[in-house]
Design a protein around this motif. Structure first.
Motif, PDB file in Angstrom:
ATOM      1  N   LEU A  22       0.912  -1.351  -0.103  1.00 44.19           N
ATOM      2  CA  LEU A  22       0.149   0.064  -0.085  1.00 44.19           C
ATOM      3  C   LEU A  22       0.793   1.262   0.078  1.00 44.19           C
ATOM      4  O   LEU A  22       0.474   2.218  -0.321  1.00 44.19           O
ATOM      5  CB  LEU A  22      -0.977  -0.072   1.082  1.00 44.19           C
ATOM      6  CG  LEU A  22      -2.234  -1.080   1.206  1.00 44.19           C
ATOM      7  CD1 LEU A  22      -2.799  -1.077   2.612  1.00 44.19           C
ATOM      8  CD2 LEU A  22      -2.868  -1.104  -0.015  1.00 44.19           C
ATOM      9  N   ALA A  23       1.795   1.246   0.781  1.00 38.58           N
ATOM     10  CA  ALA A  23       2.909   2.386   0.838  1.00 38.58           C
ATOM     11  C   ALA A  23       3.462   2.453  -0.565  1.00 38.58           C
ATOM     12  O   ALA A  23       3.680   3.572  -0.950  1.00 38.58           O
ATOM     13  CB  ALA A  23       4.110   2.146   1.798  1.00 38.58           C
ATOM     14  N   LEU A  24       3.918   1.559  -1.262  1.00 41.74           N
ATOM     15  CA  LEU A  24       4.327   1.675  -2.656  1.00 41.74           C
ATOM     16  C   LEU A  24       3.493   2.183  -3.547  1.00 41.74           C
ATOM     17  O   LEU A  24       3.730   3.186  -4.388  1.00 41.74           O
ATOM     18  CB  LEU A  24       4.922   0.450  -2.968  1.00 41.74           C
ATOM     19  CG  LEU A  24       6.221  -0.129  -2.619  1.00 41.74           C
ATOM     20  CD1 LEU A  24       6.385  -1.775  -2.843  1.00 41.74           C
ATOM     21  CD2 LEU A  24       7.523   0.630  -2.806  1.00 41.74           C
ATOM     22  N   ARG A  25       2.244   1.748  -3.761  1.00 45.09           N
ATOM     23  CA  ARG A  25       1.161   2.124  -4.361  1.00 45.09           C
ATOM     24  C   ARG A  25       1.078   3.666  -4.265  1.00 45.09           C
ATOM     25  O   ARG A  25       0.620   4.409  -5.169  1.00 45.09           O
ATOM     26  CB  ARG A  25       0.061   1.201  -4.246  1.00 45.09           C
ATOM     27  CG  ARG A  25      -0.761   1.399  -5.423  1.00 45.09           C
ATOM     28  CD  ARG A  25      -1.970   0.470  -5.390  1.00 45.09           C
ATOM     29  NE  ARG A  25      -2.791   0.372  -4.235  1.00 45.09           N
ATOM     30  CZ  ARG A  25      -4.124  -0.375  -3.858  1.00 45.09           C
ATOM     31  NH1 ARG A  25      -4.255  -1.312  -4.657  1.00 45.09           N
ATOM     32  NH2 ARG A  25      -4.836  -0.276  -2.950  1.00 45.09           N
ATOM     33  N   ALA A  26       0.927   4.033  -2.902  1.00 43.29           N
ATOM     34  CA  ALA A  26       0.689   5.383  -2.628  1.00 43.29           C
ATOM     35  C   ALA A  26       1.788   6.561  -3.224  1.00 43.29           C
ATOM     36  O   ALA A  26       1.383   7.429  -3.410  1.00 43.29           O
ATOM     37  CB  ALA A  26       0.656   5.702  -1.140  1.00 43.29           C
ATOM     38  N   LEU A  27       2.957   5.722  -3.528  1.00 47.85           N
ATOM     39  CA  LEU A  27       4.012   6.626  -4.105  1.00 47.85           C
ATOM     40  C   LEU A  27       3.932   6.461  -5.655  1.00 47.85           C
ATOM     41  O   LEU A  27       5.053   6.820  -6.199  1.00 47.85           O
ATOM     42  CB  LEU A  27       5.327   6.404  -3.484  1.00 47.85           C
ATOM     43  CG  LEU A  27       5.428   6.388  -1.940  1.00 47.85           C
ATOM     44  CD1 LEU A  27       6.739   6.018  -1.245  1.00 47.85           C
ATOM     45  CD2 LEU A  27       5.411   8.080  -1.935  1.00 47.85           C
ATOM     46  N   GLY A  28       2.978   5.878  -6.109  1.00 48.52           N
ATOM     47  CA  GLY A  28       2.914   5.601  -7.725  1.00 48.52           C
ATOM     48  C   GLY A  28       3.626   4.373  -8.167  1.00 48.52           C
ATOM     49  O   GLY A  28       3.554   4.207  -9.383  1.00 48.52           O
ATOM     50  N   ALA A  29       3.920   3.240  -7.331  1.00 51.47           N
ATOM     51  CA  ALA A  29       4.552   1.992  -8.038  1.00 51.47           C
ATOM     52  C   ALA A  29       3.207   1.207  -8.160  1.00 51.47           C
ATOM     53  O   ALA A  29       2.186   0.925  -7.323  1.00 51.47           O
ATOM     54  CB  ALA A  29       5.379   1.742  -7.126  1.00 51.47           C
ATOM     55  N   GLU A  30       3.463   0.080  -9.217  1.00 46.62           N
ATOM     56  CA  GLU A  30       2.353  -1.112  -9.180  1.00 46.62           C
ATOM     57  C   GLU A  30       2.932  -2.287  -8.371  1.00 46.62           C
ATOM     58  O   GLU A  30       4.194  -2.084  -8.379  1.00 46.62           O
ATOM     59  CB  GLU A  30       2.379  -1.331 -10.609  1.00 46.62           C
ATOM     60  CG  GLU A  30       1.707  -0.283 -11.579  1.00 46.62           C
ATOM     61  CD  GLU A  30       1.572  -0.787 -12.922  1.00 46.62           C
ATOM     62  OE1 GLU A  30       1.284  -1.958 -13.068  1.00 46.62           O
ATOM     63  OE2 GLU A  30       1.783   0.147 -13.824  1.00 46.62           O
ATOM     64  N   VAL A  31       2.104  -2.861  -7.815  1.00 50.50           N
ATOM     65  CA  VAL A  31       2.532  -4.132  -6.865  1.00 50.50           C
ATOM     66  C   VAL A  31       1.902  -5.105  -7.201  1.00 50.50           C
ATOM     67  O   VAL A  31       0.601  -5.315  -7.638  1.00 50.50           O
ATOM     68  CB  VAL A  31       2.096  -3.526  -5.574  1.00 50.50           C
ATOM     69  CG1 VAL A  31       2.652  -4.790  -4.853  1.00 50.50           C
ATOM     70  CG2 VAL A  31       2.923  -2.228  -4.903  1.00 50.50           C
ATOM     71  N   ARG A  32       2.589  -6.130  -7.149  1.00 47.77           N
ATOM     72  CA  ARG A  32       1.949  -7.832  -7.394  1.00 47.77           C
ATOM     73  C   ARG A  32       2.581  -8.611  -6.060  1.00 47.77           C
ATOM     74  O   ARG A  32       3.744  -8.436  -5.717  1.00 47.77           O
ATOM     75  CB  ARG A  32       2.606  -8.317  -8.978  1.00 47.77           C
ATOM     76  CG  ARG A  32       2.162  -9.688  -8.919  1.00 47.77           C
ATOM     77  CD  ARG A  32       2.825 -10.048 -10.449  1.00 47.77           C
ATOM     78  NE  ARG A  32       2.251  -9.441 -11.501  1.00 47.77           N
ATOM     79  CZ  ARG A  32       2.892  -9.024 -12.611  1.00 47.77           C
ATOM     80  NH1 ARG A  32       3.836  -9.640 -12.965  1.00 47.77           N
ATOM     81  NH2 ARG A  32       2.346  -8.383 -13.563  1.00 47.77           N
ATOM     82  N   MET A  33       1.743  -9.579  -5.853  1.00 48.24           N
ATOM     83  CA  MET A  33       1.980 -10.118  -4.405  1.00 48.24           C
ATOM     84  C   MET A  33       1.969 -11.762  -4.548  1.00 48.24           C
ATOM     85  O   MET A  33       0.860 -12.029  -4.853  1.00 48.24           O
ATOM     86  CB  MET A  33       1.423  -9.445  -3.320  1.00 48.24           C
ATOM     87  CG  MET A  33       1.830  -9.838  -1.914  1.00 48.24           C
ATOM     88  SD  MET A  33       1.241  -8.866  -0.678  1.00 48.24           S
ATOM     89  CE  MET A  33       1.669  -9.666   1.039  1.00 48.24           C
ATOM     90  N   CYS A  34       2.748 -12.530  -4.058  1.00 44.61           N
ATOM     91  CA  CYS A  34       2.824 -13.735  -3.975  1.00 44.61           C
ATOM     92  C   CYS A  34       2.503 -14.038  -2.503  1.00 44.61           C
ATOM     93  O   CYS A  34       3.262 -13.962  -1.547  1.00 44.61           O
ATOM     94  CB  CYS A  34       4.106 -14.469  -4.439  1.00 44.61           C
ATOM     95  SG  CYS A  34       4.504 -14.055  -5.980  1.00 44.61           S
ATOM     96  N   THR A  35       1.580 -15.083  -2.152  1.00 43.61           N
ATOM     97  CA  THR A  35       1.230 -15.466  -0.885  1.00 43.61           C
ATOM     98  C   THR A  35       1.087 -17.125  -0.923  1.00 43.61           C
ATOM     99  O   THR A  35       0.471 -17.329  -1.777  1.00 43.61           O
ATOM    100  CB  THR A  35       0.038 -14.559  -0.161  1.00 43.61           C
ATOM    101  OG1 THR A  35      -0.966 -14.899  -0.848  1.00 43.61           O
ATOM    102  CG2 THR A  35       0.329 -12.952  -0.117  1.00 43.61           C
TER     103      THR A  35
END
Length: 403
Positions: A22-35
């Motif tokens: 969420l912090a990365l996205r707030a700074l304009g980055a796209e995020v993908r996450m493995c769980t």
């Protein structure tokens, strides 16, 4: 800019990476996450608009047994997880500019990052997980702890155990990717510059030579969910209660019940968190109330004390709330470390979950509920930082832009 995040574990492993996402996205980055592929993680990420990639077998099934898995079962589980990571991570990393992983279980990740030519960052949530002369390795499920006297020898033995489990499989996959073999698996996964996502007051990295550790502060999100109406009514109906919960851990027989009985015997109402063990100790008592998944950030400041298993997230959330703690860990991962940190900070008391008795739990409870303990807990709570995820996100993106 796109970042792939990956971890494997329980909610305590997943939620800090959600905060970073969420912090990365707030700074304009796209995020993908493995769980892990468990439904609760998929629903959590989907609800936040984060692209979810399931990797490995469900974690809840592993934790659900009445008896812990055998050493042989855990060895097979770990081997299967490495194969699953090498099968899934290359596709997940496609188009990404960096790979950030949490936990030693991410054995395949650095090799995938090397093959893709992207930066790799390893993060841990507790200082005890990184080699240091100031502490011994954490207990690892299914592996012997050894009887070595000094920490350096214990860490050497720990490295040998990690190599025995993973090195052959890891190097087989690296060969298939055209990469050279690894001689020390644990050090390879950790890297020379690991990140530590823990509060620098409650869980500092000890000074001295060794790894170049980057401590960012704990990674948390602001939880603005209201408390359920029936829970809010229970809280308003009397004095602050004691919380009893053990998260994803199944406590030793008797501990949860002793905690309830000890609290009630001293006139405290009790909140029982069902957790993954599905605890139900209320038994119709008007001074007891059972809860499921609720907002700990809102709940904990309303409590007299928190009795729990010692997960990093629970310890630091309770510390931020300024509430005394009684930590009863089992010898798993970093929970004994966090129990010790609570005791050293004098904001509560700690017991060994294997040897705890009703009498020792009662003594710990009285220590935690002493007025001076509550005052220290309040003072510590004012010092706990909440910006760790933002600090880490800015650091990562600045480093990527610098490349």
């Amino acid at each position: 800019m796109r970042v792939l995040l990956s971890t494997y574990g329980t909610r305590g492993d997943v939620e800090p990476l959600v905060a970073l996402a969420l912090a990365l996205r707030a700074l304009g980055a796209e995020v993908r996450m493995c769980t892990p592929p468990d439904e609760e993680f998929a629903n959590r990420l989907t609800g936040l608009g984060i692209e979810a990639v399931p990797v490995g077998p469900p974690i809840r099934a592993l934790m659900a047994g009445t008896a812990p898995p055998s050493a042989a079962e855990l060895a097979r589980y770990r081997a299967e997880l490495v194969d699953a990571q090498f099968a899934a991570l290359p596709t997940a990393a496609a188009g990404c500019d960096a790979l950030v992983v949490a936990g030693l279980a991410q054995v395949a990740a650095r090799s995938v990052a090397e093959a893709a030519g992207i930066p790799y960052v390893f993060v841990t949530y507790s200082a005890v997980n990184l080699p240091s002369p100031h502490h011994a390795p954490p207990p690892r499920a299914g592996w012997p702890e050894g009887e070595h006297a000094d920490n350096a020898t214990r860490w050497k033995f720990d490295a040998e155990l990690v190599d025995a489990q993973f090195r052959e499989s890891l190097n087989g996959h690296r060969t298939a990717l055209g990469l050279p073999p690894v001689t020390a698996v644990r050090d390879h996964v950790y890297s020379a510059r690991p990140w530590l996502a823990a509060d620098p007051v409650l869980g500092p990295w000890p000074p001295g030579p060794g790894l170049e550790v980057v401590q960012t502060g704990v990674w948390t999100t602001v939880d603005d969910r209201p408390l359920p109406a029936d829970l809010a009514e229970f809280l308003a109906a009397g004095a602050p209660p004691v919380y009893v919960g053990f998260g994803s851990i199944t406590p030793s027989p008797g501990i949860a019940r002793w905690a309830v009985e000890t609290s009630r015997a001293r006139g405290y109402r009790v909140l029982v968190s069902r957790g993954w063990a599905d605890l139900d100790l209320v038994e119709g008592q008007e001074d007891c109330f059972a809860v499921g998944d609720v907002n700990h950030q809102r709940l904990f400041p309303e409590l007299a004390a928190v009795i729990h298993h010692g997960g990093a997230g629970t310890v630091q959330t309770a510390a931020k709330a300024g509430v005394p703690q009684v930590v009863v860990p089992m010898p798993v991962a970093d929970t004994p470390y966090w129990a010790a940190q609570v005791a050293v900070s004098r904001v509560g008391a700690a017991l060994d979950g294997r040897t705890a008795t009703k009498e020792s739990l009662t003594a710990a409870f009285e220590t935690a509920l002493a007025p001076e303990t509550r005052e220290r807990a309040k003072a510590l709570g004012a010092k706990i930082r909440t910006d760790g995820a933002t600090v880490a996100a800015r650091l990562l993106l600045d480093e990527l832009r610098g490349r």
